[in-house]
Write an enzyme that holds these catalytic residues in place. Structure first.
Site, short mmCIF file in Angstrom:
data_model
loop_
_atom_site.label_atom_id
_atom_site.label_comp_id
_atom_site.label_asym_id
_atom_site.label_seq_id
_atom_site.Cartn_x
_atom_site.Cartn_y
_atom_site.Cartn_z
N ASP A 184 0.97 -1.17 0.18
CA ASP A 184 -0.15 0.20 -0.03
C ASP A 184 0.78 1.33 0.11
O ASP A 184 1.78 1.29 0.84
CB ASP A 184 -0.85 -0.05 1.50
CG ASP A 184 -2.01 1.06 1.19
OD1 ASP A 184 -2.23 1.64 0.20
OD2 ASP A 184 -2.42 1.40 2.21
N HIS A 185 0.61 2.19 -0.92
CA HIS A 185 1.34 3.39 -1.09
C HIS A 185 2.89 3.40 -0.97
O HIS A 185 3.40 3.96 -0.27
CB HIS A 185 1.20 4.23 0.13
CG HIS A 185 -0.45 4.91 0.35
ND1 HIS A 185 -0.99 5.85 -0.86
CD2 HIS A 185 -1.43 4.34 0.97
CE1 HIS A 185 -2.19 6.10 -0.43
NE2 HIS A 185 -2.63 5.38 0.25
N HIS A 232 -9.28 4.87 -2.20
CA HIS A 232 -8.60 4.93 -0.86
C HIS A 232 -9.50 5.65 0.20
O HIS A 232 -10.42 6.36 -0.35
CB HIS A 232 -7.37 5.64 -1.15
CG HIS A 232 -6.34 4.94 -1.58
ND1 HIS A 232 -5.05 4.43 -0.81
CD2 HIS A 232 -6.28 4.33 -2.93
CE1 HIS A 232 -4.35 3.80 -1.70
NE2 HIS A 232 -4.87 3.54 -2.92
N SER A 290 -12.84 4.09 4.98
CA SER A 290 -13.29 3.67 6.01
C SER A 290 -14.68 4.38 6.29
O SER A 290 -15.05 5.57 6.00
CB SER A 290 -12.46 3.74 7.31
OG SER A 290 -11.59 2.75 7.35
N ARG A 301 -8.49 -0.27 13.10
CA ARG A 301 -7.92 0.25 14.26
C ARG A 301 -9.08 0.69 15.20
O ARG A 301 -8.81 0.57 16.33
CB ARG A 301 -7.15 1.76 13.75
CG ARG A 301 -5.97 1.47 12.66
CD ARG A 301 -5.24 2.54 12.27
NE ARG A 301 -4.24 2.22 11.32
CZ ARG A 301 -3.23 3.06 10.97
NH1 ARG A 301 -3.36 4.58 11.51
NH2 ARG A 301 -2.56 2.84 10.17
P1 13P Z 1 -8.84 4.63 5.59
O1 13P Z 1 -7.85 5.71 6.53
O2 13P Z 1 -10.11 5.31 5.43
O3 13P Z 1 -9.29 3.59 6.37
O4 13P Z 1 -8.26 4.50 4.24
C1 13P Z 1 -7.26 3.60 4.17
C2 13P Z 1 -6.35 3.48 2.87
O5 13P Z 1 -6.55 4.29 2.01
C3 13P Z 1 -5.30 2.92 2.82
O6 13P Z 1 -4.33 3.15 1.54
O1 G3H Z 2 -2.89 5.11 3.60
C1 G3H Z 2 -2.56 4.94 4.75
C2 G3H Z 2 -2.69 3.65 5.41
O2 G3H Z 2 -4.00 3.70 6.15
C3 G3H Z 2 -1.60 3.17 6.25
O3 G3H Z 2 -1.38 3.91 7.34
O4 G3H Z 2 0.91 4.21 7.32
O5 G3H Z 2 -0.08 4.41 9.41
O6 G3H Z 2 0.19 2.28 8.15
P1 G3H Z 2 0.26 3.86 7.89
ZN ZN Z 3 -4.54 5.14 0.83
#
Ligand code: 13P
Ligand code: G3H
Ligand code: ZN
Length: 319
Positions: A81-82, A210, A213, A259
């Site tokens: 992710d990212h 993205h 939530s 979370r």
């Molecule tokens: P949320 O913070 O809305 O759960 O999004 C998570 C996300 O986009 C992770 O890449």
């Molecule tokens: O987009 C970000 C995700 O919620 C991941 O969060 O970098 O705190 O693990 P994190």
């Molecule tokens: Zn994200």
């Protein structure tokens, strides 16, 4: 069975979205797999750079390979992710990930194309699929801070050009969501017209949302009742999530909600049992509660009940 996100999207496009859930530890891993088996849903496990460095990336990778053995019927992708370019390359080389996200959305269009293309070439050579990002979400993305006020929605014509130039397999679009528990400070809503326009320009191309939530009000109420201080927390409505899933958004990213379940369980547990100190006691409650959350969310996304058909399609594709 570990499959690429592209494989999952081929089955889901236009019908439902696949949940992409961030995990950091053992309890989240167990709850996620249990919830997806209980709801018979294919899914995506995603690891952020922060998750990879929380303990050690190899612990997470080993845990997920083992989960594949413990849950032989599960069908899932292991996704970064990212990622930045170096992290993408590391994940591609690991032999564990089935897809990566290159997030160069903070760069100029040209530079984003250049970086994304390099990652696509390396990933495709090893059979991984690539998610890229164009446009900027509000809130916080890993190391990248973008003020909500300056958030830029994805431009559909640019998106079509970007997809062609990079060869990426899916695209994260900015349509008004932001990361974290405090979305929509004003009256902003989601810009479905952006998804619709990209869908017209790039029919069949999988999009990603993205910051999805829902930040359930009941979860926040219970956290606050047990000593938390989360005022004005707000997320994306479940009606909007279901709608996006039918419009070509194949991947819905969810981290914050997990979370919140963790925080609620642990705050309530230690409030109600102040004499206890065995970490496994609240841990067991969390696994059950997180699995319940995942079942509910997969029902909202529409992925629940699709596991058998996706597994059959994946097996056929492998032959
Ligand atoms: P949320 O913070 O809305 O759960 O999004 C998570 C996300 O986009 C992770 O890449
Ligand atoms: O987009 C970000 C995700 O919620 C991941 O969060 O970098 O705190 O693990 P994190
Ligand atoms: Zn994200």
């Amino acid at each position: 069975m570990i499959v690429s996100t592209s494989t999952l999207f081929k089955q889901a496009y236009g019908k439902y979205a696949v949940g992409a859930y961030n995990i950091n530890n053992l309890e989240q891993c167990m709850g996620l797999f249990k919830g997806c088996m209980d709801s018979q849903a294919p899914f995506i496990v995603q690891l952020s750079k922060g998750a990879r460095s929380y303990t050690h990336k190899k612990l997470l990778e080993g845990m997920l390979k083992t989960a594949d053995e413990i849950f032989p019927d599960a069908v899932f992708a292991i996704h970064l992710d990212h990622g930045d370019e170096a992290t993408c390359m590391d994940c591609i080389a690991s032999g564990v990930y089935s897809s990566v996200m290159i997030d160069a959305s903070h760069e100029s269009f040209e530079k984003n194309v250049e970086i994304t293309k390099r990652v696509v070439d390396a990933a495709h050579a090893k059979g991984l699929s690539v998610e890229a990002e164009l446009g900027q979400l509000g809130g916080v993305e890993e190391d990248i801070k973008v003020e909500e006020a300056h958030a830029k929605l994805t431009n559909p014509a640019d998106a079509a050009k970007f997809i062609k130039l990079t060869g990426c397999d899916s695209l994260a679009c900015a349509i008004g969501t932001s990361h974290g528990a405090f979305k929509f400070s004003g009256t902003q809503g989601l810009h479905f017209e952006v998804i619709q326009e990209i869908g017209c320009l790039c029919p069949g191309f999988p999009l990603v949302m993205h910051g999805s939530s829902s930040v359930p009000a009941e979860e926040v109420r219970r956290i606050n009742a047990a000593g938390g201080k989360m005022r004005d927390a707000k997320g994306v409505s479940e009606a909007d999530i279901s709608k996006a899933g039918k419009m070509g958004v194949c991947k819905i990213n969810i981290d914050t909600d997990g979370r919140l379940v963790w925080t609620r369980v642990h705050r309530e547990f230690f409030r109600d049992f102040p004499e206890k100190f065995d970490l496994r006691d609240p841990g067991k409650v969390f696994i059950v509660e997180y699995a319940k959350y995942i079942v509910h969310k997969n029902q909202i996304l529409g992925s629940a009940g699709h596991l058998a058909e996706v597994r059959d399609a994946c097996k056929k594709a492998k032959k």
